[in-house]
Enzyme design. Structure first.
Site, PDB file in Angstrom:
ATOM      1  CE  LYS A  22      75.779   8.893  32.878  1.00  0.00           C
ATOM      2  NZ  LYS A  22      75.637   7.449  33.089  1.00  0.00           N
ATOM      3  CG  ASN A  23      78.524   6.418  30.455  1.00  0.00           C
ATOM      4  OD1 ASN A  23      77.906   6.660  31.489  1.00  0.00           O
ATOM      5  ND2 ASN A  23      77.927   6.218  29.287  1.00  0.00           N
ATOM      6  CB  CYS A 115      66.146   1.179  34.011  1.00  0.00           C
ATOM      7  SG  CYS A 115      66.935   1.238  32.434  1.00  0.00           S
ATOM      8  NE  ARG A 120      70.706   0.003  30.431  1.00  0.00           N
ATOM      9  CZ  ARG A 120      71.140   1.206  30.771  1.00  0.00           C
ATOM     10  NH1 ARG A 120      70.330   2.097  31.265  1.00  0.00           N
ATOM     11  NH2 ARG A 120      72.413   1.515  30.629  1.00  0.00           N
ATOM     12  CG  ASP A 303      74.399   6.906  26.095  1.00  0.00           C
ATOM     13  OD1 ASP A 303      73.360   6.250  26.213  1.00  0.00           O
ATOM     14  OD2 ASP A 303      75.399   6.728  26.810  1.00  0.00           O
ATOM     15  NE  ARG A 395      71.087   8.686  36.645  1.00  0.00           N
ATOM     16  CZ  ARG A 395      70.895   7.726  35.747  1.00  0.00           C
ATOM     17  NH1 ARG A 395      69.713   7.555  35.206  1.00  0.00           N
ATOM     18  NH2 ARG A 395      71.869   6.921  35.406  1.00  0.00           N
TER      19      ARG A 395
HETATM   20  C1  UD1 Z   1      76.507   1.660  29.013  1.00  0.00           C
HETATM   21  C2  UD1 Z   1      76.413   3.134  29.308  1.00  0.00           C
HETATM   22  C3  UD1 Z   1      75.140   3.714  28.708  1.00  0.00           C
HETATM   23  C4  UD1 Z   1      75.053   3.384  27.214  1.00  0.00           C
HETATM   24  C5  UD1 Z   1      75.263   1.888  26.966  1.00  0.00           C
HETATM   25  C6  UD1 Z   1      75.365   1.533  25.500  1.00  0.00           C
HETATM   26  C7  UD1 Z   1      77.618   3.341  31.397  1.00  0.00           C
HETATM   27  C8  UD1 Z   1      77.568   3.595  32.862  1.00  0.00           C
HETATM   28  N1  UD1 Z   1      76.447   3.332  30.739  1.00  0.00           N
HETATM   29  O1  UD1 Z   1      75.390   1.038  29.650  1.00  0.00           O
HETATM   30  O2  UD1 Z   1      75.166   5.142  28.891  1.00  0.00           O
HETATM   31  O3  UD1 Z   1      73.806   3.753  26.718  1.00  0.00           O
HETATM   32  O4  UD1 Z   1      76.468   1.444  27.604  1.00  0.00           O
HETATM   33  O5  UD1 Z   1      76.380   2.254  24.887  1.00  0.00           O
HETATM   34  O6  UD1 Z   1      78.667   3.200  30.825  1.00  0.00           O
HETATM   35  N2  UD1 Z   1      72.954  -6.671  27.826  1.00  0.00           N
HETATM   36  C9  UD1 Z   1      72.525  -7.939  28.091  1.00  0.00           C
HETATM   37  N3  UD1 Z   1      73.103  -8.605  29.135  1.00  0.00           N
HETATM   38  C10 UD1 Z   1      74.083  -8.066  29.917  1.00  0.00           C
HETATM   39  C11 UD1 Z   1      74.508  -6.753  29.628  1.00  0.00           C
HETATM   40  C12 UD1 Z   1      73.918  -6.090  28.573  1.00  0.00           C
HETATM   41  O7  UD1 Z   1      71.656  -8.481  27.420  1.00  0.00           O
HETATM   42  O8  UD1 Z   1      74.552  -8.723  30.855  1.00  0.00           O
HETATM   43  C13 UD1 Z   1      72.334  -5.915  26.691  1.00  0.00           C
HETATM   44  C14 UD1 Z   1      71.552  -4.691  27.170  1.00  0.00           C
HETATM   45  O9  UD1 Z   1      70.251  -5.027  27.555  1.00  0.00           O
HETATM   46  C15 UD1 Z   1      71.616  -3.820  25.929  1.00  0.00           C
HETATM   47  C16 UD1 Z   1      72.988  -4.133  25.328  1.00  0.00           C
HETATM   48  O10 UD1 Z   1      73.373  -5.376  25.904  1.00  0.00           O
HETATM   49  O11 UD1 Z   1      70.611  -4.176  25.037  1.00  0.00           O
HETATM   50  C17 UD1 Z   1      74.053  -3.111  25.601  1.00  0.00           C
HETATM   51  O12 UD1 Z   1      74.076  -2.803  26.978  1.00  0.00           O
HETATM   52  P1  UD1 Z   1      75.392  -2.376  27.765  1.00  0.00           P
HETATM   53  O13 UD1 Z   1      76.480  -2.040  26.819  1.00  0.00           O
HETATM   54  O14 UD1 Z   1      75.679  -3.403  28.807  1.00  0.00           O
HETATM   55  O15 UD1 Z   1      74.897  -1.047  28.485  1.00  0.00           O
HETATM   56  P2  UD1 Z   1      75.379  -0.528  29.875  1.00  0.00           P
HETATM   57  O16 UD1 Z   1      76.775  -0.992  30.103  1.00  0.00           O
HETATM   58  O17 UD1 Z   1      74.355  -0.813  30.912  1.00  0.00           O
END
Ligand code: UD1
Length: 416
Positions: A22-23, A115, A120, A303, A395
């Protein structure tokens, strides 16, 4: 609304095939917005999140056609707005931001908001686009980005962010000059996206490491690419084998992507044999407690934290599970305790004392991976577990109850 009913106690046996990730599918499908050419993607999983991104692309003007697990996209873009209705059901919709700004010079994308697993934010995506010359406005719950042309620069991500790295990598492929992403996410899904983009004619080096260099090109072409195997789905089946004391061959996965889990399952007493793209997991008569700390790849994946916690609820001894990637990702704990688990939360740590048996109970899925963990708990619990709100599991897992039932689980979906 559907429910999943599980009668626990069956040891899982047999072979199960892993679907596409999915990711990886979500960013790769979004990347088709970068080209007028035809994009053909293979091994695309049949998931609700994939349906959502397809809908989003169609709403932007793309022609999308699916045949089995192959998806063809031809992205003529008629408008640049991703509405709240689509984004609210899936945070990863933010992945259209980078491609739209890069190709069209503008985008209006609803902010995903909070969420179930924490705040996030997407501040790092926006900061990076600004550094590349985009103007960003936040208005009425939308991000509005405009640019007369993105310019390559060096971007240091304060935190390792998976979709942030992917979004900016997609923006940078059509930017003028060279972009260097430092402290980039190293997840295999980022690498899979880079391979697809390079297939379109992008010039990306270093994906899979924490420094990614992208030399901008003026346009991209057609591509045919494959989605990698879903390491989280594979890992969930591996834990299912261990928790039931079963013997399962997980086929069509990439064992290299599962090393953190493999090490922990071995430490917990499971026997694991790797043979090419297959992993055989045999659970022993008992599970030993192990400590887990979630980390960005190649560390133990957040995950799989909830699923591993399910295993620890029936282990001998006490384990400490630290969640360092997301705040508030222990929503499954209360539900597990309703099944008889002994868990104490202390900040970002869960202290799990193994119990002799879990008891089936009505439980509620609160997010995607939490629901998978409750299915796992149900497989080993005495009596019936009734999982509601299963739309969360759909999902990210392709027909999970069918795959588990073919392994001998007593599991079925009922419609209310
Ligand atoms: C992706 C995955 C999700 C997985 C996560 C961590 C997808 C679609 N989803 O989510 O399944 O659990 O990686 O491996 O690929 N953060 C910030 N600011 C930002 C972006 C992130 O502070 O602009 C923080 C988030 O709150 C979190 C951390 O960084 O604490 C990691 O998040 P991130 O790697 O961005 O997760 P996703 O990409 O949303």
């Amino acid at each position: 609304m559907d429910k999943i009913l599980i009668e626990g106690g069956e040891k899982l046996r047999g072979e199960v095939s892993v679907s596409g990730a999915k990711n990886a599918a979500l960013p790769i499908i979004a990347s088709s917005l970068l080209t007028e050419g035809s994009c053909v993607f293979h091994n695309v999983p049949d998931l609700v999140d994939v349906k959502t991104i397809k809908k989003l692309l169609v709403s932007l003007g793309a022609a999308v056609e699916a045949k089995g697990n192959t998806l063809q996209v031809q992205a003529g873009i008629q408008q640049c707005e991703a509405s709240y209705d689509l984004v609210k059901t899936m945070r990863a919709s933010i992945l259209v931001l980078g491609p739209l700004v890069a190709r069209m010079g503008r985008a209006r994308v609803s902010l995903p908001g909070g969420c179930a697993i924490g705040a996030r934010p997407v501040n790092l995506h926006l900061k990076a686009l600004q550094a590349m010359g985009a103007e960003i406005d936040l208005r009425d719950g939308y991000v509005e980005a405009t640019t007369k042309g993105l310019k390559g620069t060096t971007i240091f991500f304060d935190t390792s962010t998976v979709t942030g790295t992917e979004n900016i990598m997609m923006a940078a492929v059509l930017a003028r000059g060279t972009t260097v992403l430092e402290n980039a996410a190293k997840e295999p899904e980022v690498e899979n996206l880079a391979t697809a983009l390079n297939g379109m004619g992008a010039k990306i080096r270093g994906a899979g490491t924490d420094v990614i260099t992208i030399e901008g090109v003026t346009s991209l072409d057609s591509v045919e690419a494959s989605i990698i195997a879903d390491r989280v789905e594979a890992g969930t089946f591996m834990i299912a084998a261990a928790i039931t004391g079963g013997d399962v061959v997980v086929k069509g996965c990439e064992p290299k992507h599962l090393e953190a889990l493999t090490a922990k399952l071995r430490e917990a007493g499971a026997s694991i044999e790797i043979n090419g793209s297959s992993v055989r997991v045999s659970g022993g008569n008992s599970v030993h407690s192990v400590d887990i700390t979630t980390l960005p790849y190649p560390g133990f994946p957040t995950d799989l934290q909830a699923q591993m916690m399910a295993l620890m609820t029936v282990a001998i001894g006490t384990s400490v599970i630290r969640e360092t990637v997301f705040e508030n990702r222990f929503m499954h704990v209360n539900e597990m305790m309703r099944m008889g688990a002994d868990i104490v939360i202390d900040g970002n740590r869960a202290i799990v004392s193994g119990v002799n048996r879990l008891r089936g109970a009505p439980v509620m899925a609160t997010d995607l991976r939490a629901s998978a963990s409750l299915v796992l708990a149900g497989l080993v619990a005495e009596g019936t577990t009734e999982l509601s709100r299963v739309y969360h599991i759909d999902r990210g897992y392709e027909r999970i109850e069918e795959k588990l039932s073919r392994l001998g689980a007593n599991i079925r979906r009922v419609r209310e």
